[in-house]
Enzyme design. Structure first.
Site, PDB file in Angstrom:
ATOM      1  N   CYS A 121      40.231  12.733 105.324  1.00 46.89           N
ATOM      2  CA  CYS A 121      40.349  13.713 106.203  1.00 46.89           C
ATOM      3  C   CYS A 121      38.804  13.820 106.937  1.00 46.89           C
ATOM      4  O   CYS A 121      38.237  12.991 107.222  1.00 46.89           O
ATOM      5  CB  CYS A 121      40.146  15.079 105.299  1.00 46.89           C
ATOM      6  SG  CYS A 121      38.565  15.092 104.275  1.00 46.89           S
ATOM      7  N   ALA A 175      35.563  13.818 105.405  1.00 42.47           N
ATOM      8  CA  ALA A 175      35.305  12.394 105.032  1.00 42.47           C
ATOM      9  C   ALA A 175      34.779  11.374 106.177  1.00 42.47           C
ATOM     10  O   ALA A 175      33.803  10.808 106.200  1.00 42.47           O
ATOM     11  CB  ALA A 175      36.618  11.263 104.598  1.00 42.47           C
ATOM     12  N   ARG A 205      31.144   4.471  99.543  1.00 41.01           N
ATOM     13  CA  ARG A 205      31.439   3.565 100.900  1.00 41.01           C
ATOM     14  C   ARG A 205      30.231   2.667 100.397  1.00 41.01           C
ATOM     15  O   ARG A 205      29.306   2.811  99.895  1.00 41.01           O
ATOM     16  CB  ARG A 205      31.211   4.184 102.155  1.00 41.01           C
ATOM     17  CG  ARG A 205      32.554   5.173 102.365  1.00 41.01           C
ATOM     18  CD  ARG A 205      32.572   5.522 103.700  1.00 41.01           C
ATOM     19  NE  ARG A 205      33.112   4.589 104.685  1.00 41.01           N
ATOM     20  CZ  ARG A 205      32.547   4.265 105.736  1.00 41.01           C
ATOM     21  NH1 ARG A 205      31.376   4.467 105.929  1.00 41.01           N
ATOM     22  NH2 ARG A 205      33.384   3.342 106.471  1.00 41.01           N
ATOM     23  N   HIS A 213      34.237  12.216 112.872  1.00 36.78           N
ATOM     24  CA  HIS A 213      33.295  11.275 113.447  1.00 36.78           C
ATOM     25  C   HIS A 213      32.730  12.138 114.637  1.00 36.78           C
ATOM     26  O   HIS A 213      31.676  12.171 115.006  1.00 36.78           O
ATOM     27  CB  HIS A 213      34.160   9.905 114.143  1.00 36.78           C
ATOM     28  CG  HIS A 213      34.648   8.998 113.044  1.00 36.78           C
ATOM     29  ND1 HIS A 213      35.758   8.482 113.293  1.00 36.78           N
ATOM     30  CD2 HIS A 213      34.311   9.102 111.758  1.00 36.78           C
ATOM     31  CE1 HIS A 213      36.143   7.804 111.949  1.00 36.78           C
ATOM     32  NE2 HIS A 213      35.318   8.333 111.174  1.00 36.78           N
TER      33      HIS A 213
END
Lengths: 545, 457, 457, 545
Positions: D64, D67, D98, D198
């Protein structure tokens, strides 16, 4: 289990009968003499048979002569290479399996304790003889390690095939020049127990090492500590206390020992004997050859430790030392008393059985007494009559075939090194003041009436004793540990201390109180039955929420 | 350093063994004998041998280990131990009432030349052996072979009890070799899953991993009943696991009772277990159930999932031949690199097998039979490894060289688990991998710089 | 230091949670749903939730974890997710052909107020649910309770499928709670040994510890058949393991189908397993076989043999309430000292239970429900421990404070074994003890001065 | 399994048909536009549909917006406290999952990477609003850590219940004075994938951080590295190489980044874009507002790395730099070539599939090419058309409802800080010399004819593709890893690299060669069948010895 019905419903004579009833007559007769119901007479001690052969097929706690020589006496010395001449097993089993600790870390200190060396005899060696291989092995050890000494140990076949290990040792010693090589004829079949091995070992140490040191020891109060093996760090604690008192321990036989300590033993002014069994004869020899008097002491138990320190101080008779000793005791005791006070409510009235070694079965009763625990049965694995009844029986001990073949060495005053530490008058004075030299009264007088004293206890008798007398704690060795615990009785190893210790001295006493408290009060022993075993009946209907 | 006198430079030794990777025959015979139901092992020699063997087995299992001894004295050593053994047999049957006494010799009685069969005859003639009770004996000279040889010799002596009624009993004999009680349990479980009726001997399951119940059974419930061992002569065949441990017994059954045999590797790791299971189903024409395939698949799955962590990691391993052969095959099969391999047990065949298994691998292999841990340590100093696998004595090397030790083999004196969880079979393979992964990943967690510290592996 | 900003001084926090010891409801619901045979879990919310839950479960099990999502967009968030869910149900049954779809909600769909039952009705009316297929749903708002709550809610939804035919089927329902596939296997094995016929749901054995065979089964062979779950309404009773995980479902079966229930602790450790086994035999009036007693006795034996090594060792432990309650009881029962105990899941009842279990112990206990690992770390800084027990996130504290970590709980992202070897039951207790002993003894081997270095423990 | 029959027996159109056949018509129509059989045309690139909604119920790889924002972009920054406003899960799952690595050890470096902070919203917060709790949480974080900045992230419910996180952030920022507080409206339901996240993250970084630093950077060759996230240490390797070349990396967006790096990004003289997808718009904004030109570079693959370094050198046009770069390449390549030479015999001819992220599916084909491996199918998880077809399509991208609600910020030259790095003449000169600014051709032109390009690949299609095309290796993420491996096909994670890396730069290439060699040549995949499954038939009689 058991724990429920604590009281002993059996009379001592009943118990003894039950211990013997299943034996074949011959066995029963023999064992009867080794099982003693203590009568606690005023001034005579009942006689017991000890240091006799174990009966084939009867599962004994005992080990062999090699174990006593290599395992017990020589094992703890860090800078002597121990090389076992024989099939691999003997060397393998004596590899790091006793907890004799060693403070030899650091670059410059030699420490071969962690190494296991053997000639790993093969059948060809048995057939054609193993001397060549032994010599080659000594050479390889020398080339690899350049030790100051190499000790050779014979295992069973060596004696039979006639390898002359002493000749090989002499030859290699000469060849090297800078390495003392000597051998022990400690074949496993000799004697009747480890005890023979102690004797063989100590004789060789006395012959090949003692008195060999040039460097002079100039300390003020110099003693030897005989028969302390630093199991679980006992020796570390004793050395701590001695040092604090200003007493110098020249040589411990043989816990945390080194070649040079043995070599300087002749320079001490007093020999203190811990384990009477394994070493009292060395104390005698040290006196005869070098003029060093000896006394029996005991550092197991806080009170015993204090008593022993005072005795050493009294020997030197120096007020400064006497005061220091009192100061040290005063400093150390509070912690001990606090720990004892903490456990007493949980340990008082509990009962113990102790079946170990030569002197521990006696010494550890001190600690149990301090905890309010009674030792209801005890005995030695490889003790002699004098360890039971006291040294007064020594003159009339009969020497049987098995003892006869253990070398007795004759010593006489050393031309240069003999020097009486006290004048006859001084000795006299001390003794008339109640000071006892080379005195040991044995275990029997210290135990109560109707307690059981059993020599060379075996597995069958151990199980019966526990069944009938229901002790709260049983003390012996690793082989005995788990058969006893299966019965739901906590078991404490007094050879290896399980992984515990030190138990000697003041710190050791505290450790021991806590450890025994853990054992006799652990809830684990209440988990042995599952709920469906405790209440097998099924209620008609399960009670749902 | 604990072993500070061990030099990196390797010099040849012809006579001196240092830090052995073996011990002597009798303890193997004693362990094997404990796998017979109601059996008291007896050591015919000085009492020290028996004490040492009992102590070692007890430390390894944290269980009572009963065994008797002839308690030789100097006299016996000179005149022979017959009298002692006769007396012992009588005392044992009278006092401990075992079903079986399994006698093994020692270097002492072998050097003297005591003749067990003749002494047994005498014991029987003299009615020292009660009706229906059994006495068997194995020659176990300590100066030949190793503890493995002693185990094999006692198992062979068991096979020697086998009789042939002429009527096959439809069972398969499995001779498991020197594995843990938990392994023996697992072998029985696998055989049962494949639907094969077996007689397994010895069987120490339930003998050396017993419960705490408040009751002490000198002769626990486990062990192979002596009747079953005697009936093994009527089996349709024998699967012997391990050339060193089990082949002699199997071949004796063949020559003595015409029971055909096949010698397999011990079922450690994927392939060896595959061969064992496949042999089982072929011998009896059964079908391997999906449950077995599922367990197998789990092992393969774990190998594939974690392959990156053990890929090309170097291993030094020491122990006994049969175990090392199977484990080396397993390590190689998952792309690990067993570079130093030592057994104290003699036998050039061992080195040959290892060479075969590691042939064509992208790494140099040091392998030695009749070697010792001193040499192994020197090899490691010259070519360090990521993991050391072996018995508890490996911990001294492990600490000095800062290498993680996976305890596997005999004796394990300082950890628990081996008596409860198998390392044979597929589940055993998963356990071994879990342990190897565990120590490798523990090192990453310990040694990775903070910026490389990982949450997920 | 990895957590260098964590101060020793503890200050109260009312709003900020740092390093949680919990996560949100939906992942619990997803894990539970995977325990139904042929079930595809479905996350009704944004696609990120589903991605996160699948990733975490996959890292924990190293196994494929399939689950679908309604993939909410901004539009759906405004107008409601019904259209998305209907479309999803249709696509799922068409493309993946599961037997069951188990839908759980998310904070998003809960905040919007989507009504699952109504959407399911619509789906059925619109023939989007093929004949004989099942759709069930559980409300799992992320802002209530924790992942444990979500698990419980999905299991309750399963119980909601139960029907009562009026004829008892002689089985006992076991609701195992959030334990590993290996644990579920072990619970079934124990019940079978005691001779009790059971229906266990959920059951992830064979689902999340599958084999590698070259074949990918989106719906593995494991899991509880949906018919069995529906038939659980005819059981003679329900044993719910764990108040937090399993009680709601059990009580629903009681109210809905009059199936009486009993809520037990999860069978971790000796006593809890004793109570479980005893309940089993009482419920069905069976006799517990000696094999079970033997396994139990092995655990007791191990406790007694190694007691000296874990006696009075301090433990910090974090995880989920049901697991912590049973494990704390176990630790206390073997004389260890669990001094710091944290769960992220809210519930004062938890603290009360822990206080009861540790009452009268010779040590101070810090316990907190709705706590976090930041607090746990601070407690440890103020009162260090010998062992830390918890999930993989504990490794950051473990490394900073040089405390060994025994991985137990969820998630374990960096080690293997939990999916293969149970920690429930007696055998599980032995495994836990083996692990705890292992790390304690590893420290002795690492830290003892050379003169105290031990060969034998 | 499969491995036996390697050749693909299916025509591309067959395969596409099989991928679609099971779908409901509506789904099939939509997916058809996202599955492209590459035609490899000379000068036109086929069109693909991308950056569109995932179909409900179809098991996607995508995550999503949250994220993408918190996990990918802001996660790697070490000295900013990341505080997630929402129920606990979102924060928990983004906690250390991550592998963006950070070199912030040592006393003085702040490092909050290992911490997970959340307001842990409860139902009461949902009902009555969470702003108060958020403010309190920010205060508690400030009091505990005194960070230079606190970033707030919104999760799904926040937007719905109308918490104004930006207002709270402003308020707290003013209150603290010495702590920059800012917020991200990155609710999970926004956009269609991480890509939206992003964008939201980068916009805020650009708005709140870039240009905020006082300290002037005086180095000679200053660049920004955009879209590099230091997974497995990629950034460490790139920085090592840049440093060796004498190039200063002012700011990496956002691998191993710090607050001050972002704040100084405006001082670089060139922006180098790694991951085109996640950040190309930031490069544009940096140029518009500060006059910094940008180029597309790629450090995945040794050749690509060399090429990128040369391109940077060419941009600065300074002979000294050009020479250093050549020297560095000459130093680094031999090791790379040796490693490549070693694996080539085992990797040549093998095939791979790559389905990840925004640019990796493209970049990693470089590495596979170097190993002689062909990428037979690839696609992006959250790419846009320009990532597939090249930047020339950007002008005519249609903005749908989902993109529209992702804020586009308008920037204009900064009154003081705008300064063109090159004159139009210089730019002209470079371009006419073949130097390409802000150019990216996308993945499609680089792939061969009849390869498969699939956008937003889902689990069903992945399994089918593997079944039909039987690749030797499949690359995607953790969710895909084990379903692929169950089929007996090794799977490499190209999000987290499993536990491997770095794979960037020269050292990275060597690592990657070895890792792929391990995967495609592991014997593990030959163990999937048991002997009794391979030969189920029972020979009549078992062959005994």
């Amino acid at each position: 289990m058991g724990k429920a019905q604590k009281l002993v419903q059996w009379s001592p004579t009943d118990i003894k009968e039950k211990l013997l009833e299943k034996y074949p007559p011959k066995v029963a007769r023999k064992r009867a003499k080794q099982i003693l119901i203590n009568e606690a007479l005023e001034n005579s001690t009942p006689e017991i048979t000890a240091n006799v052969r174990t009966i084939p097929g009867i599962i004994t706690m005992r080990g062999c002569t090699y174990a006593g020589c290599k395992g017990v006496i020589m094992g703890p010395t860090s800078d002597i290479v121990n090389l076992v001449h024989g099939p691999i097993g003997c060397s393998f089993y004596a590899w790091l399996t006793r907890r004799n600790q060693t403070s030899a870390s650091g670059e410059k200190n030699e420490n071969f304790i962690n190494y296991c060396m053997s000639t790993d005899m093969q059948d060809s060696d048995i057939i054609f003889g193993g001397e060549k291989k032994l010599a080659a092995a000594i050479q390889e050890a020398y080339d690899l390690f350049h030790p100051k000494a190499i000790a050779i140990f014979a295992t069973c076949p060596v004696g039979l095939i006639g390898d002359d290990i002493h000749a090989v040792a002499r030859k290699m010693k000469e060849k090297f020049g800078d390495c003392n090589v000597f051998a022990f004829s400690c074949e496993g079949y000799k004697g009747v127990s480890q005890s023979a091995g102690h004797h063989i070992a100590n004789n060789q140490v006395f012959t090949h090492l003692v008195g060999k040191s040039e460097t002079e020891k100039t300390d003020k109060y110099k003693i030897n500590l005989l028969g302390e093996y630093n199991i679980g760090g006992d020796g570390f604690e004793i050395d701590r206390v001695l040092k604090k008192c200003g007493i110098t321990n020249i040589a411990t036989f043989s816990g945390n020992s080194t070649y040079d300590q043995f070599a300087s033993a002749n320079q001490a002014d007093l020999s203190c004997v811990m384990c009477h069994r394994s070493i009292n004869y060395v104390a005698d020899m040290l006196e005869t050859k070098y003029g060093i008097p000896w006394i029996k002491i005991n550092f197991i138990g806080a009170e015993a430790t204090a008593k022993s320190l005072r005795k050493i101080a009294a020997y030197f008779g120096d007020q400064e030392l006497i005061d220091t000793v009192e100061k040290v005791i005063a400093e150390e005791m509070p912690a001990v008393e606090a720990a004892c006070k903490d456990v007493l409510p949980r340990t008082t009235g509990k009962t113990a059985m102790i079946f170990v070694g030569g002197s521990r079965a006696h010494h550890y009763q001190e600690l149990f007494n301090e905890m309010g625990m009674k030792t209801i049965s005890a005995g030695y694995e490889f003790g002699h009559r004098d360890d039971y009844e006291g040294r007064h029986v020594i003159p009339n001990l009969k020497v049987d075939a098995d003892s006869r073949n253990i070398e007795e060495i004759e010593v006489e005053p050393h031309p240069e090194l003999y020097k009486p530490r006290k004048t006859p008058e001084e000795i006299q004075a001390l003794e008339s003041a109640g000071f006892e030299f080379k005195d040991y009264g044995g275990i029997i007088p210290d135990m109560e009436k109707d307690t059981f004293i059993v020599d060379d206890l075996n597995q069958y008798e151990a199980e019966k004793l526990v069944e009938l007398m229901k002790p709260d704690l049983f003390c012996a060795g690793i082989k005995e540990k788990f058969s006893i615990q299966k019965l739901g009785i906590p078991m404490k190893q007094l050879h290896s201390y399980d992984s515990g210790g030190p138990y000697a001295g003041f710190v050791g006493a505290v450790n021991f109180y806590k450890e025994i408290d853990r054992l006799v009060n652990s809830r684990v022993w209440s988990y042995m039955k599952a709920p469906w075993q405790e209440n097998p009946e099924l209620s008609a209907t399960y009670v749902w929420e | 350093m604990l072993l500070k006198h061990t030099p990196e430079e390797i010099t040849e030794r012809k006579a001196l063994m240092i830090n052995p990777a073996k011990t002597c025959q009798p303890i193997g015979a004693m362990y094997a004998a404990l796998g017979i139901k109601g059996c008291l092992p007896h050591s015919h020699g000085s009492q020290g041998c028996c004490a040492y063997h009992r102590s070692t087995l007890t430390r390894h299992y944290k269980e009572p280990v009963s065994a008797a001894t002839s308690s030789f004295t100097e006299g016996a050593s000179v005149f022979g131990g017959q009298a002692n053994l006769l007396q012992a047999i009588n005392n044992i049957f009278t006092v401990y009432e075992p079903e079986v006494i399994a006698v093994h010799t020692t270097c002492l009685s072998e050097t003297i030349g005591d003749d067990l069969p003749q002494i047994f005859d005498k014991a029987i003639k003299e009615k020292k052996v009660p009706e229906g009770k059994t006495v068997l004996g194995a020659p176990t000279p300590s100066y030949v072979g190793s503890h493995v040889t002693g185990f094999s010799n006692m198992v062979k002596a068991m096979a020697g009890l086998a009789v042939k009624s002429g009527k096959k009993n439809g069972k398969v004999n499995i001779i498991p070799g020197w594995v843990e009680p938990s392994d023996m349990e697992e072998i029985k479980r696998l055989a049962a899953m494949v639907g094969v009726k077996i007689t397994m001997f010895p069987d120490t399951a339930g003998v050396l991993n017993g419960p705490l119940t408040g009751e002490y059974k000198m002769f626990p419930d486990g062990g192979t009943p002596i009747e079953d061992i005697k009936a093994s002569g009527d089996a349709i065949g024998t699967l012997a696991l391990g050339e060193w441990c089990s082949a002699d017994a199997a071949r004796l059954l063949d020559t003595k009772c015409k029971v055909p045999c096949s010698v397999l590797d011990m079922p450690f790791g994927l392939q060896a277990t595959d061969r064992f299971v496949d042999a089982l189903r072929k011998v009896c024409g059964t079908t391997v159930p999906d449950e077995v395939a599922a367990e197998r698949g789990q092992l393969v799955d774990l190998i594939s999932d974690m392959h990156q962590y053990f890929y090309h990691k170097k291993v030094a391993i020491f122990g006994d031949p049969d175990q090392l052969i199977a484990m080396t095959e397993f390590l190689v099969s998952i792309d690990m690199c067993p570079v130093h391999i030592v057994t104290g047990t003699p036998g050039k065949k061992f080195e040959t097998r290892i060479r075969e298994i590691t042939a064509g691998m992208p790494f140099e292999v040091n392998v030695k039979a009749a070697g010792d841990m001193f040499l192994l340590h020197q090899w490691i100093k010259n070519d360090p490894v990521d993991v050391l696998i072996g018995n508890s004595y490996g911990k001294y090397i492990a600490r000095d060289e800062d290498i993680p030790l996976v305890r596997w083999g005999f004796p394990i004196l300082d950890r628990q688990g081996h008596q409860y969880f198998p390392t044979v079979g597929y589940k055993g393979g998963i356990r071994m991998l879990e342990k190897i992964l565990g120590v490798l990943l523990d090192r990453l967690d310990r040694d990775n710089p903070e910026e490389k510290f990982e949450l997920v592996y």
